[in-house]
Design a protein around this motif. Sequence first.
Motif, PDB file in Angstrom:
ATOM      1  N   TRP A 190     -33.028  32.940  -2.380  1.00  0.00           N
ATOM      2  CA  TRP A 190     -32.485  34.100  -2.879  1.00  0.00           C
ATOM      3  C   TRP A 190     -33.198  35.475  -2.872  1.00  0.00           C
ATOM      4  CZ3 TRP A 190     -27.570  34.378  -3.789  1.00  0.00           C
ATOM      5  CH2 TRP A 190     -27.028  33.415  -4.102  1.00  0.00           C
ATOM      6  N   HIS A 191     -32.505  36.507  -2.939  1.00  0.00           N
ATOM      7  CA  HIS A 191     -33.278  37.859  -2.927  1.00  0.00           C
ATOM      8  C   HIS A 191     -32.097  38.914  -3.688  1.00  0.00           C
ATOM      9  CE1 HIS A 191     -35.501  41.471  -2.425  1.00  0.00           C
ATOM     10  NE2 HIS A 191     -36.495  40.822  -2.030  1.00  0.00           N
ATOM     11  N   ILE A 192     -32.395  39.569  -4.596  1.00  0.00           N
ATOM     12  CA  ILE A 192     -31.475  40.345  -5.305  1.00  0.00           C
ATOM     13  C   ILE A 192     -30.870  41.422  -4.233  1.00  0.00           C
ATOM     14  CG2 ILE A 192     -32.165  39.996  -7.448  1.00  0.00           C
ATOM     15  CD1 ILE A 192     -33.579  42.612  -7.173  1.00  0.00           C
ATOM     16  N   GLU A 193     -31.796  41.543  -3.283  1.00  0.00           N
ATOM     17  CA  GLU A 193     -31.062  42.716  -2.199  1.00  0.00           C
ATOM     18  C   GLU A 193     -29.516  42.301  -1.798  1.00  0.00           C
ATOM     19  OE1 GLU A 193     -32.073  45.418  -1.289  1.00  0.00           O
ATOM     20  OE2 GLU A 193     -34.179  45.658  -2.506  1.00  0.00           O
ATOM     21  N   ASP A 194     -29.582  40.929  -1.915  1.00  0.00           N
ATOM     22  CA  ASP A 194     -28.097  40.396  -1.436  1.00  0.00           C
ATOM     23  C   ASP A 194     -27.063  40.925  -2.187  1.00  0.00           C
ATOM     24  OD1 ASP A 194     -29.557  38.947   0.257  1.00  0.00           O
ATOM     25  OD2 ASP A 194     -29.453  36.903  -1.073  1.00  0.00           O
ATOM     26  N   LEU A 195     -27.052  41.604  -3.330  1.00  0.00           N
ATOM     27  CA  LEU A 195     -26.003  42.074  -3.991  1.00  0.00           C
ATOM     28  C   LEU A 195     -26.149  43.780  -4.491  1.00  0.00           C
ATOM     29  CD1 LEU A 195     -26.733  42.240  -7.289  1.00  0.00           C
ATOM     30  CD2 LEU A 195     -26.385  39.850  -7.290  1.00  0.00           C
ATOM     31  N   ASP A 197     -26.398  47.402  -4.063  1.00  0.00           N
ATOM     32  CA  ASP A 197     -26.001  48.605  -3.441  1.00  0.00           C
ATOM     33  C   ASP A 197     -26.962  49.675  -2.766  1.00  0.00           C
ATOM     34  OD1 ASP A 197     -22.995  48.585  -3.887  1.00  0.00           O
ATOM     35  OD2 ASP A 197     -23.250  49.473  -5.678  1.00  0.00           O
ATOM     36  N   ASP A 198     -26.746  49.914  -1.384  1.00  0.00           N
ATOM     37  CA  ASP A 198     -27.805  50.452  -0.958  1.00  0.00           C
ATOM     38  C   ASP A 198     -28.067  51.915  -1.176  1.00  0.00           C
ATOM     39  OD1 ASP A 198     -30.142  50.497   0.932  1.00  0.00           O
ATOM     40  OD2 ASP A 198     -28.906  50.898   2.852  1.00  0.00           O
ATOM     41  N   ARG A 366     -32.079  51.577 -12.708  1.00  0.00           N
ATOM     42  CA  ARG A 366     -31.430  50.153 -13.329  1.00  0.00           C
ATOM     43  C   ARG A 366     -30.527  49.558 -12.603  1.00  0.00           C
ATOM     44  NH1 ARG A 366     -33.383  53.050 -17.603  1.00  0.00           N
ATOM     45  NH2 ARG A 366     -34.309  51.837 -19.217  1.00  0.00           N
ATOM     46  N   ILE A 367     -30.107  48.219 -12.750  1.00  0.00           N
ATOM     47  CA  ILE A 367     -28.997  47.624 -11.967  1.00  0.00           C
ATOM     48  C   ILE A 367     -27.691  48.387 -12.617  1.00  0.00           C
ATOM     49  CG2 ILE A 367     -28.971  45.914 -13.788  1.00  0.00           C
ATOM     50  CD1 ILE A 367     -28.279  43.962 -11.522  1.00  0.00           C
ATOM     51  N   SER A 368     -26.949  48.527 -11.839  1.00  0.00           N
ATOM     52  CA  SER A 368     -25.744  49.258 -11.974  1.00  0.00           C
ATOM     53  C   SER A 368     -24.696  48.393 -12.453  1.00  0.00           C
ATOM     54  CB  SER A 368     -25.038  49.758 -10.780  1.00  0.00           C
ATOM     55  OG  SER A 368     -24.346  48.845  -9.926  1.00  0.00           O
ATOM     56  N   PRO A 369     -23.574  48.940 -13.255  1.00  0.00           N
ATOM     57  CA  PRO A 369     -22.719  47.833 -13.726  1.00  0.00           C
ATOM     58  C   PRO A 369     -21.683  46.920 -12.859  1.00  0.00           C
ATOM     59  CG  PRO A 369     -22.478  50.128 -14.920  1.00  0.00           C
ATOM     60  CD  PRO A 369     -23.432  50.079 -13.780  1.00  0.00           C
ATOM     61  N   ARG A 370     -21.782  47.687 -11.627  1.00  0.00           N
ATOM     62  CA  ARG A 370     -21.087  46.881 -10.352  1.00  0.00           C
ATOM     63  C   ARG A 370     -21.719  45.780 -10.063  1.00  0.00           C
ATOM     64  NH1 ARG A 370     -16.469  45.380  -9.853  1.00  0.00           N
ATOM     65  NH2 ARG A 370     -15.726  47.502 -10.301  1.00  0.00           N
ATOM     66  N   GLU A 371     -23.242  46.050 -10.125  1.00  0.00           N
ATOM     67  CA  GLU A 371     -23.992  44.936  -9.507  1.00  0.00           C
ATOM     68  C   GLU A 371     -24.032  44.024 -10.756  1.00  0.00           C
ATOM     69  OE1 GLU A 371     -26.855  47.986  -6.805  1.00  0.00           O
ATOM     70  OE2 GLU A 371     -27.492  47.646  -9.049  1.00  0.00           O
ATOM     71  N   THR A 372     -24.063  44.261 -11.886  1.00  0.00           N
ATOM     72  CA  THR A 372     -24.235  43.283 -12.626  1.00  0.00           C
ATOM     73  C   THR A 372     -22.864  42.325 -12.626  1.00  0.00           C
ATOM     74  OG1 THR A 372     -22.887  44.553 -14.707  1.00  0.00           O
ATOM     75  CG2 THR A 372     -25.322  44.544 -14.381  1.00  0.00           C
ATOM     76  N   ALA A 373     -21.765  43.022 -12.284  1.00  0.00           N
ATOM     77  CA  ALA A 373     -20.208  42.011 -12.373  1.00  0.00           C
ATOM     78  C   ALA A 373     -20.682  41.420 -11.178  1.00  0.00           C
ATOM     79  CB  ALA A 373     -19.311  43.215 -11.828  1.00  0.00           C
ATOM     80  N   ARG A 374     -21.248  41.546 -10.038  1.00  0.00           N
ATOM     81  CA  ARG A 374     -21.433  40.747  -8.931  1.00  0.00           C
ATOM     82  C   ARG A 374     -22.344  39.437  -9.401  1.00  0.00           C
ATOM     83  NH1 ARG A 374     -23.245  45.626  -5.010  1.00  0.00           N
ATOM     84  NH2 ARG A 374     -20.989  46.744  -4.944  1.00  0.00           N
ATOM     85  N   LEU A 375     -23.240  39.793 -10.166  1.00  0.00           N
ATOM     86  CA  LEU A 375     -24.348  38.785 -10.614  1.00  0.00           C
ATOM     87  C   LEU A 375     -23.409  37.557 -11.579  1.00  0.00           C
ATOM     88  CD1 LEU A 375     -27.436  40.589 -12.082  1.00  0.00           C
ATOM     89  CD2 LEU A 375     -27.129  38.812 -10.430  1.00  0.00           C
ATOM     90  N   GLN A 376     -22.250  38.293 -12.092  1.00  0.00           N
ATOM     91  CA  GLN A 376     -21.472  37.232 -12.665  1.00  0.00           C
ATOM     92  C   GLN A 376     -20.426  36.396 -11.810  1.00  0.00           C
ATOM     93  OE1 GLN A 376     -22.746  35.978 -15.382  1.00  0.00           O
ATOM     94  NE2 GLN A 376     -22.273  36.899 -17.210  1.00  0.00           N
TER      95      GLN A 376
END
Length: 454
Positions: A190-195, A197-198, A366-376
């Motif tokens: 795993w690596h958080i870069e996978d989700l 935004d660049d 910080r991690i963005s709201p969209r990125e937290t949605a991807r985590l879920q």
Amino acid sequence: MKALGGECVYAVEIDKQAAKVYEANWGHPALGDITLDADDDLGVMNVPPHDVLCAGFPCQPFSKSGAQRGMDETRGTLFFNIASIIKAHRPSVVMLENVRNLIGPRHEHEYSVIIETLRELGYHVSDIPTVFSPHLLPPELGGAPQVRERVFITATYAPHEVRKDLELGGPLPAAAMADTFGDFDPKRDWHIEDLLDDTHNVPGCDLTESENHWISAWDEFVQIMRPLMADRPLPGFPIWADAWMDFPEMPKIRWNADRVTVPSKVTMPTVDLELPAWKQSHLRKNYDLFARHFEAIIPWAHQWKVYTDVFPASRRKLEWQAQDAKSLWDTVMHLRPSGLRAKKPNYLPALVAITQTSIIGSRERRISPRETARLQGLPDSFVFPDQPDSATYRQMGNGVNVGVVWHVFKAHVERDRDILTSGRKTDAIVQAVASSPDTPSTVLSKHVPALDTP
């Protein structure tokens, strides 16, 4: 559940913002009050018959007076209302979700009452809870780089199995933290870069000037310590800069002066033996670290104004859990009451609803709201109409990971296949699971919000 071929007949969410998000995405109202819709005394109103019941609920303390009384003991809690629905409709499968602490020592009684109540209602259920986290699943099975251990209680309506369950403790849990999936290794793969935004520029996710200062200060501390530690790893114990002020030479230093004079030696403080053992241990380690490296630490603390109002007490602590990472800016960070915690960027700790969100060092934000949605496990088409980011963070922190629900439900149906194939309705559940894809993203990639709102 919809992706498995189900049709939602009832959903309830008392938070108005969360209910609005639910309806905007699925076209099905969710706003309501389960305490009014489902009560064993008043009847189960507004809840149609159904085959599968999924529920998350707060774990309010149940009564501990004398002998356990099953469902009666849950009165006054939301689990009582859930049990009322189960009693009225006897769904084929029940799937309950809760925080990891449900099976902690403070809630052993509540957990046992839940199991007893389900068996009282005729359900085949394990004494052992299913505990699972999305980071354990590889991406091709719906996993996500987030450590989010949650308790699932899965049960199948099978009154004929209950007596045996009472004697033997029921079946094995549907899934477990020890489960493996081929050669997949969460720490390696795993690596958080996978989700992510660049981009470094996400509105509302910037670090403040003070936060940048605290991180940069501790990053320089890491760079200073690396050569001084020689072949040893950086300290894994919590580094407490305030503990260094116990050295009698430290309070005498003029920390607001333009220049600092480093003493030629320092006097080792005495550890109070009446303190808890864990604190004694941390203090000894901090004292030893400072005694060996004070000539480098004191100028660092002066340069970054560590002992001034620039650094609140909670920021004068570093919890380095990033092993061999080269810099804080290569880690994932969290500004916690216990200090600045830094971890390797393979997966994140659980999203939570009430504390600060993760800081992504590589993005300096910080991690963005969209990125937290991807985590879920939610697709980018999932919308959060007309609400502040704080509400989205809170909802994601309170939410359940899609891939974990998918995996646990499928594992439960497979475990109870023989029971479920004995009836027409239950056989349909088995067939739906058997014909479903390996990952919910296959279905969710086609998701179109019911409300066309950006």
